[in-house]
Design a protein around this motif. Structure first.
Motif, PDB file in Angstrom:
ATOM      1  N   ILE A 193       0.843  -1.203   0.000  1.00  0.00           N
ATOM      2  CA  ILE A 193       0.000   0.000   0.000  1.00  0.00           C
ATOM      3  C   ILE A 193       0.879   1.255   0.000  1.00  0.00           C
ATOM      4  CG2 ILE A 193      -1.718   1.337   1.292  1.00  0.00           C
ATOM      5  CD1 ILE A 193      -2.757  -1.331   2.432  1.00  0.00           C
ATOM      6  N   SER A 194       1.908   1.244   0.844  1.00  0.00           N
ATOM      7  CA  SER A 194       2.793   2.412   0.945  1.00  0.00           C
ATOM      8  C   SER A 194       3.447   2.692  -0.402  1.00  0.00           C
ATOM      9  CB  SER A 194       3.878   2.161   2.003  1.00  0.00           C
ATOM     10  OG  SER A 194       3.293   1.821   3.237  1.00  0.00           O
ATOM     11  N   ALA A 195       4.036   1.661  -0.991  1.00  0.00           N
ATOM     12  CA  ALA A 195       4.708   1.842  -2.280  1.00  0.00           C
ATOM     13  C   ALA A 195       3.704   2.325  -3.323  1.00  0.00           C
ATOM     14  CB  ALA A 195       5.377   0.535  -2.703  1.00  0.00           C
ATOM     15  N   GLY A 196       2.500   1.759  -3.316  1.00  0.00           N
ATOM     16  CA  GLY A 196       1.472   2.167  -4.277  1.00  0.00           C
ATOM     17  C   GLY A 196       1.119   3.643  -4.161  1.00  0.00           C
ATOM     18  N   MET A 197       0.931   4.098  -2.939  1.00  0.00           N
ATOM     19  CA  MET A 197       0.595   5.520  -2.713  1.00  0.00           C
ATOM     20  C   MET A 197       1.713   6.432  -3.192  1.00  0.00           C
ATOM     21  SD  MET A 197      -1.053   6.124   1.063  1.00  0.00           S
ATOM     22  CE  MET A 197       0.381   5.574   1.989  1.00  0.00           C
ATOM     23  N   PHE A 198       2.939   6.085  -2.819  1.00  0.00           N
ATOM     24  CA  PHE A 198       4.057   7.002  -3.073  1.00  0.00           C
ATOM     25  C   PHE A 198       4.410   7.023  -4.558  1.00  0.00           C
ATOM     26  CE2 PHE A 198       5.339   5.804   1.525  1.00  0.00           C
ATOM     27  CZ  PHE A 198       4.385   6.675   2.020  1.00  0.00           C
ATOM     28  N   GLN A 199       4.354   5.841  -5.204  1.00  0.00           N
ATOM     29  CA  GLN A 199       4.631   5.794  -6.648  1.00  0.00           C
ATOM     30  C   GLN A 199       3.599   6.602  -7.430  1.00  0.00           C
ATOM     31  OE1 GLN A 199       4.777   1.584  -7.099  1.00  0.00           O
ATOM     32  NE2 GLN A 199       6.938   1.443  -6.518  1.00  0.00           N
ATOM     33  N   ALA A 200       2.381   6.673  -6.915  1.00  0.00           N
ATOM     34  CA  ALA A 200       1.315   7.422  -7.594  1.00  0.00           C
ATOM     35  C   ALA A 200       1.360   8.917  -7.257  1.00  0.00           C
ATOM     36  CB  ALA A 200      -0.046   6.838  -7.206  1.00  0.00           C
ATOM     37  N   GLY A 201       2.468   9.365  -6.691  1.00  0.00           N
ATOM     38  CA  GLY A 201       2.607  10.794  -6.418  1.00  0.00           C
ATOM     39  C   GLY A 201       2.259  11.182  -4.991  1.00  0.00           C
ATOM     40  N   GLY A 202       1.886  10.216  -4.182  1.00  0.00           N
ATOM     41  CA  GLY A 202       1.522  10.505  -2.800  1.00  0.00           C
ATOM     42  C   GLY A 202       2.732  10.885  -1.969  1.00  0.00           C
ATOM     43  N   GLU A 203       2.504  11.758  -1.011  1.00  0.00           N
ATOM     44  CA  GLU A 203       3.560  12.152  -0.078  1.00  0.00           C
ATOM     45  C   GLU A 203       3.309  11.469   1.265  1.00  0.00           C
ATOM     46  OE1 GLU A 203       3.439  16.423  -0.647  1.00  0.00           O
ATOM     47  OE2 GLU A 203       3.833  16.121  -2.780  1.00  0.00           O
ATOM     48  N   THR A 204       4.194  11.704   2.234  1.00  0.00           N
ATOM     49  CA  THR A 204       4.063  10.979   3.501  1.00  0.00           C
ATOM     50  C   THR A 204       2.814  11.452   4.228  1.00  0.00           C
ATOM     51  OG1 THR A 204       5.422  12.589   4.672  1.00  0.00           O
ATOM     52  CG2 THR A 204       6.549  10.737   3.695  1.00  0.00           C
ATOM     53  N   HIS A 234     -10.610 -12.095   7.306  1.00  0.00           N
ATOM     54  CA  HIS A 234     -10.829 -10.846   6.570  1.00  0.00           C
ATOM     55  C   HIS A 234      -9.739  -9.856   6.966  1.00  0.00           C
ATOM     56  CE1 HIS A 234     -12.417  -9.507  10.359  1.00  0.00           C
ATOM     57  NE2 HIS A 234     -12.666  -8.299   9.891  1.00  0.00           N
ATOM     58  N   VAL A 235      -9.525  -8.868   6.095  1.00  0.00           N
ATOM     59  CA  VAL A 235      -8.492  -7.860   6.329  1.00  0.00           C
ATOM     60  C   VAL A 235      -9.145  -6.482   6.267  1.00  0.00           C
ATOM     61  CG1 VAL A 235      -6.236  -6.976   5.595  1.00  0.00           C
ATOM     62  CG2 VAL A 235      -6.814  -9.379   5.188  1.00  0.00           C
ATOM     63  N   PHE A 236      -8.879  -5.678   7.287  1.00  0.00           N
ATOM     64  CA  PHE A 236      -9.398  -4.306   7.354  1.00  0.00           C
ATOM     65  C   PHE A 236      -8.293  -3.362   6.874  1.00  0.00           C
ATOM     66  CE2 PHE A 236      -9.515  -0.273   9.641  1.00  0.00           C
ATOM     67  CZ  PHE A 236     -10.817   0.153   9.418  1.00  0.00           C
ATOM     68  N   LEU A 237      -8.628  -2.522   5.908  1.00  0.00           N
ATOM     69  CA  LEU A 237      -7.653  -1.571   5.357  1.00  0.00           C
ATOM     70  C   LEU A 237      -8.204  -0.155   5.465  1.00  0.00           C
ATOM     71  CD1 LEU A 237      -6.771  -3.414   1.990  1.00  0.00           C
ATOM     72  CD2 LEU A 237      -5.523  -3.543   4.165  1.00  0.00           C
ATOM     73  N   GLU A 238      -7.371   0.772   5.910  1.00  0.00           N
ATOM     74  CA  GLU A 238      -7.757   2.188   5.892  1.00  0.00           C
ATOM     75  C   GLU A 238      -6.536   2.977   5.421  1.00  0.00           C
ATOM     76  OE1 GLU A 238      -9.350   3.722   9.533  1.00  0.00           O
ATOM     77  OE2 GLU A 238      -9.849   5.662   8.640  1.00  0.00           O
ATOM     78  N   VAL A 239      -6.734   3.745   4.358  1.00  0.00           N
ATOM     79  CA  VAL A 239      -5.621   4.430   3.708  1.00  0.00           C
ATOM     80  C   VAL A 239      -5.945   5.915   3.591  1.00  0.00           C
ATOM     81  CG1 VAL A 239      -4.262   4.603   1.576  1.00  0.00           C
ATOM     82  CG2 VAL A 239      -5.048   2.356   2.371  1.00  0.00           C
ATOM     83  N   GLY A 240      -5.016   6.741   4.041  1.00  0.00           N
ATOM     84  CA  GLY A 240      -5.163   8.188   3.863  1.00  0.00           C
ATOM     85  C   GLY A 240      -4.049   8.689   2.962  1.00  0.00           C
ATOM     86  N   GLY A 241      -4.361   8.938   1.714  1.00  0.00           N
ATOM     87  CA  GLY A 241      -3.361   9.460   0.784  1.00  0.00           C
ATOM     88  C   GLY A 241      -3.152  10.944   1.017  1.00  0.00           C
ATOM     89  N   CYS A 242      -1.936  11.402   0.712  1.00  0.00           N
ATOM     90  CA  CYS A 242      -1.568  12.793   0.995  1.00  0.00           C
ATOM     91  C   CYS A 242      -0.904  13.433  -0.214  1.00  0.00           C
ATOM     92  CB  CYS A 242      -0.591  12.800   2.179  1.00  0.00           C
ATOM     93  SG  CYS A 242       0.106  14.429   2.552  1.00  0.00           S
ATOM     94  N   TYR A 243      -1.263  14.690  -0.470  1.00  0.00           N
ATOM     95  CA  TYR A 243      -0.547  15.488  -1.465  1.00  0.00           C
ATOM     96  C   TYR A 243      -0.493  16.907  -0.938  1.00  0.00           C
ATOM     97  CZ  TYR A 243       0.966  17.454  -5.905  1.00  0.00           C
ATOM     98  OH  TYR A 243       1.687  18.104  -6.871  1.00  0.00           O
TER      99      TYR A 243
END
Lengths: 391, 391
Positions: A193-204, A234-243
């Motif tokens: 997930i981290s790599a996916g966010m950051f490669q897509a232009g996401g910041e920390t 089951h897997v619970f996912l919560e993602v907050g993308g940042c720009y």
């Protein structure tokens, strides 16, 4: 103010923010304000650094040029990012509050009415004690919230920036769906997930993704700690993308096995809550009404799940440790704030304790438009079901 | 205390920490203390959550069972992780400080001397005001630092946990070396480091990696924001790996081109500072002496670089926004603290402004032993030189 064209937003956006802020200062009879909250500094000047546990503040006089107190190391962020012309840095062996008080005097603000953010996390009590005992020739007044009054609604250029955060959120979540397989560690899913966010232009982001599986989904605000995901869980996912420090957030649920009746009921409840809210959310509705709608739908279930928190919160500029602007608006009972165009919310109709031992969620980030509301996302809301990983 | 064997450390470690803390409370004539700092809560109970911008505290009476005030959502972390038997959670519509004050009364602590961490970031001023105006039948006294006195040296089991953090740090840094190529975005490098750390067992660190290239290396505490790395540039990397909230950190420098005389001089200065410090660092040396040694070596250079900060800081348990324990010990002049066995430091002989426009660094995380010191790392310190990406 240094006019420049390489900031996150057009220069006019910052001018508007400062002008409106000075209008609020005038109404509150303040000659100057000392802004120390990292989100508020970003909002007013585009300044950012991770180094905000060291004291820093923007002083905005009503009539004169603003100036900034920073740790020496962080001064470079003022030059690299902001319209601020005047800085007064202090070295690591120096005293931040002494520098603040000396600067207030240098710029003729002794004897004046000075606002400061009494409830700012990063203007801790010792520093507040210190300014109160050294700045004795002026009057210090609490102005906590004076910048947040501007941040409560987002302008069209802010909504556009939040779309870039949403792109990172969705890219991270999609990578997470792929990585959710029996035998993977929660860490491996978090890595994807981290790599996916950051490669897509996401910041920390202000908070890194939440990844929990099986019984660990019952632990509030937990994420990966080495557990191997088991077949049938089951897997619970919560993602907050940042720009540019703006965030959008999203919960999703992955089922490693068949869709049971319980899972289906939970999914439909949460989707229904989001759909109904989206139908009625518009300028004029109160926050209590919005919360009530979501809470009533989720609470009426026969699978054991409960909504043990607020049902949503304002979201936008954030620095660690939290991506929410819940201190500006939280969706809970007793809050009579009326929705306005440009407000942005992470709506979280999640369910804690389904069948006693499972937490799951589907959430959305919405912005209020002139007549209704829109989502920042297009990703499907249904649970991702992977029967091939059944027990 | 609930005796359990599934915590980060053996149960005896937590018993020792609480017993020693109670010894310090007794010396300071405190009947109970209210601990709200997230690092201190972790140290004492193994409790962790990202949700610490909501008020939470462990109350430790001198003679009776400790109890914990948390947001309802976070209570699950008490059950899942800690030895704490008694919790008093508050709902999102409730008042945290009212719950704290009611609990103090419930457990017979009214009329007593109660210590609290006046300078804790997450016990903000409004909450402090509120406890001062409602808990009127006892005496509130500042005990900031009372837990940190225990954290200042790490026990052998803590050093072992920090080795796991070091493993994640090195894995992340190695992945970063691979990803540093001309044409990559800083984001892609950040993605690679993140994935490397997490796949190697690392957890979410207090600060995500720092990745800056070329002129952006001059911006303090900046990280990736979309820039494409150019041929011939250098890349500054700083990675803090985390395991069970314990951190170790490391700076390294990658050169996309040939090793110039300037780069070589910078590399040798920084390596020399680390080597000399490692030779003399031992119990008995003062913090000022350690800082002076590093500072003198770095400052004596003819390539324009300067050390504009402290030269190191204590490192260990950390939650965002900072991985350092600099508030416990920072390496700077005027600090007469004497080194002791078990202290752990991130030593940062970095150079800001080499040739006017380049920042670079090589750093190490060391622990003080009975007679000397050791590094947590084995990774080579030299700049990583990639002449194939020269301009």
């Amino acid at each position: 103010m240094i006019v420049r064209d390489d900031m996150t937003f057009p220069f006019a956006e910052y001018q508007r923010r400062i002008d409106e802020l000075r209008g609020r200062m005038q109404k509150r009879l303040l000659d100057a304000i000392v802004i120390s909250d990292p989100e508020n500094l970003m909002y007013l000047t585009d300044y950012q650094t991770t180094g905000y546990s060291f004291f820093q503040a923007l002083v905005i006089p009503l009539d004169n040029e603003p100036f900034m107190i920073t740790r020496k190391l962080e001064e470079s962020n003022v030059y690299a990012r902001t319209w601020v012309e005047i800085t007064r840095p202090y070295p690591d062996t120096g005293d931040a509050i002494q520098m603040l008080v000396e600067s207030l005097r240098e710029f003729g603000l002794n004897g004046k009415h000075i606002g400061y953010e009494r409830n700012s996390y990063f203007f801790p009590a010792y520093h507040q004690d210190s300014i109160h005992t050294t700045f004795t020739d002026g009057r210090l007044l609490d102005c906590f919230g004076i910048v947040e009054q501007g941040r409560i609604t987002k302008s069209p250029v802010e909504i556009e920036i939040m779309r870039k955060a949403a792109h990172a959120t969705e890219a991270g979540m999609k990578a997470g769906f792929e990585a959710c397989v029996a035998g993977a560690t929660e860490n491996e899913i978090g890595a994807a997930i981290s790599a996916g966010m950051f490669q897509a232009g996401g910041e920390t982001p202000a908070v890194m993704p939440y990844v929990t599986s099986g019984p660990r989904t019952m632990i509030g605000h937990a994420t990966w700690e080495g557990r191997v995901v088991q077949p049938g869980e089951h897997v619970f996912l919560e993602v907050g993308g940042c720009y540019r420090r703006y965030h959008t957030a999203m919960m999703r649920t992955v089922v490693l096995g068949d869709m049971t009746d319980t899972f289906y009921k939970a999914q439909e409840k949460m989707k229904l809550a989001l759909q109904r809210l989206k139908e009625i959310m518009r300028p004029g509705l109160t926050v209590s009404d919005a919360d009530n709608l979501v809470r009533a739908i989720i609470t009426d279930n026969d699978i054991g799940g409960s909504l043990i928190t607020r049902s949503g919160y304002s979201i936008g500029i954030a620095f660690p440790p939290s991506w929410d602007e819940g201190y500006i608006i939280s969706l809970k009972q007793g809050i009579s704030t009326v929705l306005e165009e440009g407000m942005t919310f992470h709506i979280i109709p999640w369910m804690w304790g389904v069948e006693g031992d499972k937490t799951m969620g589907i959430s959305d980030t919405l912005y209020v438009t002139e007549n209704g509301c829109e989502s920042f996302f297009t990703l499907d809301k249904d649970f991702v079901v992977k029967p091939e990983y059944g027990a």
